[in-house]
Design a protein around this motif. Structure first.
Motif, mmCIF file in Angstrom:
data_model
loop_
_atom_site.group_PDB
_atom_site.id
_atom_site.type_symbol
_atom_site.label_atom_id
_atom_site.label_comp_id
_atom_site.label_asym_id
_atom_site.label_seq_id
_atom_site.Cartn_x
_atom_site.Cartn_y
_atom_site.Cartn_z
ATOM 1 N N ALA A 52 1.108 -0.886 -0.192
ATOM 2 C CA ALA A 52 -0.146 -0.296 -0.038
ATOM 3 C C ALA A 52 0.949 1.346 0.101
ATOM 4 O O ALA A 52 0.266 2.735 -0.706
ATOM 5 C CB ALA A 52 -1.164 0.055 1.637
ATOM 6 N N ALA A 53 1.722 1.091 0.851
ATOM 7 C CA ALA A 53 3.255 2.254 1.017
ATOM 8 C C ALA A 53 3.261 2.472 -0.390
ATOM 9 O O ALA A 53 3.527 4.007 -0.842
ATOM 10 C CB ALA A 53 4.100 2.161 1.442
ATOM 11 N N ASP A 54 3.692 1.738 -2.088
ATOM 12 C CA ASP A 54 3.753 2.059 -3.006
ATOM 13 C C ASP A 54 3.185 2.585 -3.711
ATOM 14 O O ASP A 54 3.060 3.770 -4.617
ATOM 15 C CB ASP A 54 4.394 0.705 -3.410
ATOM 16 N N GLU A 55 1.580 1.614 -3.553
ATOM 17 C CA GLU A 55 0.181 2.307 -4.576
ATOM 18 C C GLU A 55 0.681 4.121 -4.097
ATOM 19 O O GLU A 55 0.195 4.588 -4.795
ATOM 20 C CB GLU A 55 -0.634 1.562 -3.951
ATOM 21 N N GLY A 56 -0.034 4.392 -3.015
ATOM 22 C CA GLY A 56 0.367 5.569 -2.092
ATOM 23 C C GLY A 56 1.035 6.530 -2.563
ATOM 24 O O GLY A 56 0.811 7.713 -3.204
ATOM 25 N N ARG A 57 2.298 6.062 -2.718
ATOM 26 C CA ARG A 57 2.865 7.189 -3.595
ATOM 27 C C ARG A 57 2.926 7.171 -4.996
ATOM 28 O O ARG A 57 2.504 8.449 -5.713
ATOM 29 C CB ARG A 57 4.633 6.561 -3.307
ATOM 30 N N VAL A 58 2.548 6.485 -5.919
ATOM 31 C CA VAL A 58 2.349 6.537 -7.142
ATOM 32 C C VAL A 58 1.030 7.259 -7.194
ATOM 33 O O VAL A 58 1.261 8.232 -8.097
ATOM 34 C CB VAL A 58 2.354 5.246 -8.111
ATOM 35 N N HIS A 59 -0.200 7.224 -5.816
ATOM 36 C CA HIS A 59 -0.903 7.655 -6.319
ATOM 37 C C HIS A 59 -0.986 8.728 -5.802
ATOM 38 O O HIS A 59 -1.370 10.494 -6.881
ATOM 39 C CB HIS A 59 -2.011 7.323 -5.382
ATOM 40 N N GLY A 123 10.049 -0.431 -15.049
ATOM 41 C CA GLY A 123 9.322 -1.496 -14.049
ATOM 42 C C GLY A 123 8.994 -0.741 -13.086
ATOM 43 O O GLY A 123 7.946 -0.358 -13.100
ATOM 44 N N GLN A 124 8.835 -1.558 -12.247
ATOM 45 C CA GLN A 124 7.986 -1.009 -10.766
ATOM 46 C C GLN A 124 8.412 -0.060 -9.930
ATOM 47 O O GLN A 124 9.262 0.154 -9.351
ATOM 48 C CB GLN A 124 7.949 -2.545 -9.663
ATOM 49 N N ASP A 189 -2.537 0.608 -15.040
ATOM 50 C CA ASP A 189 -2.677 -0.673 -15.271
ATOM 51 C C ASP A 189 -4.226 -1.589 -14.928
ATOM 52 O O ASP A 189 -3.712 -2.416 -14.111
ATOM 53 C CB ASP A 189 -1.778 -1.305 -14.005
ATOM 54 N N ASP A 190 -5.124 -1.274 -14.842
ATOM 55 C CA ASP A 190 -6.318 -1.474 -14.479
ATOM 56 C C ASP A 190 -7.859 -1.296 -14.085
ATOM 57 O O ASP A 190 -8.812 -0.349 -12.987
ATOM 58 C CB ASP A 190 -5.949 -2.489 -12.387
ATOM 59 N N ILE A 191 -7.618 -0.505 -15.374
ATOM 60 C CA ILE A 191 -8.797 0.372 -15.604
ATOM 61 C C ILE A 191 -9.896 0.164 -15.680
ATOM 62 O O ILE A 191 -10.824 -0.746 -16.499
ATOM 63 C CB ILE A 191 -8.602 2.039 -16.763
ATOM 64 N N HIS A 192 -10.898 0.231 -14.585
ATOM 65 C CA HIS A 192 -12.881 -0.641 -14.693
ATOM 66 C C HIS A 192 -13.186 0.174 -14.219
ATOM 67 O O HIS A 192 -12.983 0.549 -13.679
ATOM 68 C CB HIS A 192 -12.338 -2.124 -14.814
ATOM 69 N N PHE A 209 -4.103 2.317 -7.901
ATOM 70 C CA PHE A 209 -2.783 2.106 -8.481
ATOM 71 C C PHE A 209 -2.352 0.631 -7.954
ATOM 72 O O PHE A 209 -1.262 1.161 -8.528
ATOM 73 C CB PHE A 209 -1.951 3.644 -8.495
ATOM 74 N N GLU A 210 -2.799 0.106 -7.370
ATOM 75 C CA GLU A 210 -1.700 -1.429 -6.544
ATOM 76 C C GLU A 210 -1.042 -1.935 -7.515
ATOM 77 O O GLU A 210 -0.293 -2.096 -7.562
ATOM 78 C CB GLU A 210 -3.449 -2.184 -5.927
ATOM 79 N N HIS A 211 -1.004 -1.856 -9.026
ATOM 80 C CA HIS A 211 -0.671 -3.002 -10.561
ATOM 81 C C HIS A 211 -0.008 -1.799 -10.832
ATOM 82 O O HIS A 211 0.313 -2.029 -12.402
ATOM 83 C CB HIS A 211 -1.968 -3.611 -10.690
ATOM 84 N N ALA A 212 0.253 -0.503 -10.586
ATOM 85 C CA ALA A 212 0.730 0.798 -11.252
ATOM 86 C C ALA A 212 2.267 0.378 -11.453
ATOM 87 O O ALA A 212 3.506 -0.211 -11.327
ATOM 88 C CB ALA A 212 0.519 1.680 -10.775
#
Length: 310
Positions: A52-59, A123-124, A189-192, A209-212
């Motif tokens: 979640a921390a990675d996702e939060g930073r992307v968001h 990359g990630q 990476d997961d638009i719906h 953005f968990e799959h970003a």
């Protein structure tokens, strides 16, 4: 888990409360909370595969550095992040129609356009404590191989390492199949519809953005079309064309992207196999049957792709 959420929100306000759980889908839990008088959403890790921390930073990056609309980020912690509550997301439509598809294409292309030229490889993205870092690969093929290896670690515990190994071996043997994909951009990476809601002004606002991934634009395009357009009996060619038209109203798709469709299908099948078991979105008594069906699709697609590769 409620005790953990209460501790998280207590760090962000003098008067806080947990209103309700919104989602419990591994590897995360999501809660509606109140921070003083402000409604917010907390997403927190609930599995070793959570990040979640990675996702939060992307968001947070999307919110502050691009014009692609997302809720404001209030805090990012070691195992969670918090965003403001947006009513449009709470009442998101569940169906994919032409209007939604066109707006979604515009939103995706805007994210890609705003991040073109920002990243020096594929990359990630990871949280480095205060922002984002990228252990970049020079080629998309190398990033794909790393991605498949990541999925393999989990799939090996479920008996599907062979599918990941077969796909990884193909891309190692034929890295040139992604030579013409273009420059890296940030991909959702997961638009719906549950992750991208239309606003009253007809635009879109996105979450989750968990799959970003920093990837070619066409990767994001096919990652949306394959599971949510092609696999749905309710979505016809008109809707798919609306999505492409929306995207290309902002920026063009790269030449040859349609010819590379099956190569992305290979990568997607491996990712979907992990989701089948990790997210547990299929009844347990049907999961193995579905997993075996997906494994078969991996090998069938791999055979088809091999026929087209010189």
């Amino acid at each position: 888990m409620n005790d953990q959420i209460e501790k998280i929100v207590a760090q962000c306000s003098t008067a806080s409360s947990v209103i309700r759980e919104l989602h419990d889908i591994p590897p995360y839990r999501v809660y509606e909370v109140e921070l003083d008088t402000r409604r917010a959403v907390v997403k927190v890790d609930d599995h070793r595969r959570g990040h979640a921390a990675d996702e939060g930073r992307v968001h947070e990056y999307v919110a502050t550095e691009t014009t692609a609309s997302v809720p404001e980020v209030l805090a990012v912690g070691a195992d969670h992040y918090i965003t403001v509550w947006r009513e449009e997301i709470a009442h998101a439509a569940t169906q994919i129609g032409s209007d939604w598809a066109h707006a979604a294409g515009v939103w995706m292309a805007t994210l890609h356009d705003d991040t073109a030229g920002v990243f020096d490889g594929f990359g990630q993205l990871r949280n480095d404590g205060t922002g984002l870092s990228l252990a970049a690969h020079d080629t998309w093929a190398d990033a794909v191989i790393e991605r498949i290896s990541h999925h393999r670690k989990y799939l090996a515990t479920k008996g599907y390492a062979d599918a990941a190994d077969a796909v990884e071996a193909f891309f190692r043997e034929h890295p040139h199949v992604f030579d013409a994909v273009g420059k890296p951009v940030l991909c959702h990476d997961d638009i719906h519809p549950e992750h991208l809601s239309r606003t009253s002004g007809g635009e879109c606002i996105a979450i989750d953005f968990e799959h970003a991934l920093v990837a070619p634009p066409e990767y994001d395009y096919w990652r949306t079309v394959m599971p949510y357009f092609e696999a749905s009996d309710a979505v016809d060619e008109t809707v798919m064309q609306a999505f492409q038209d929306g995207y290309e109203s902002v920026r063009p798709l790269p030449g040859g992207f349609e010819e590379r469709r099956q190569r992305y299908r290979l990568l997607n099948w491996v990712a979907f196999l992990e989701s089948l078991y990790l997210q547990q979105n299929v009844d347990p008594d049907k999961r193995e049957e579905m997993g075996d069906w997906m494994r078969t699709r991996v090998y069938e697609t791999l055979s088809e792709v091999r026929e087209t590769v010189g």
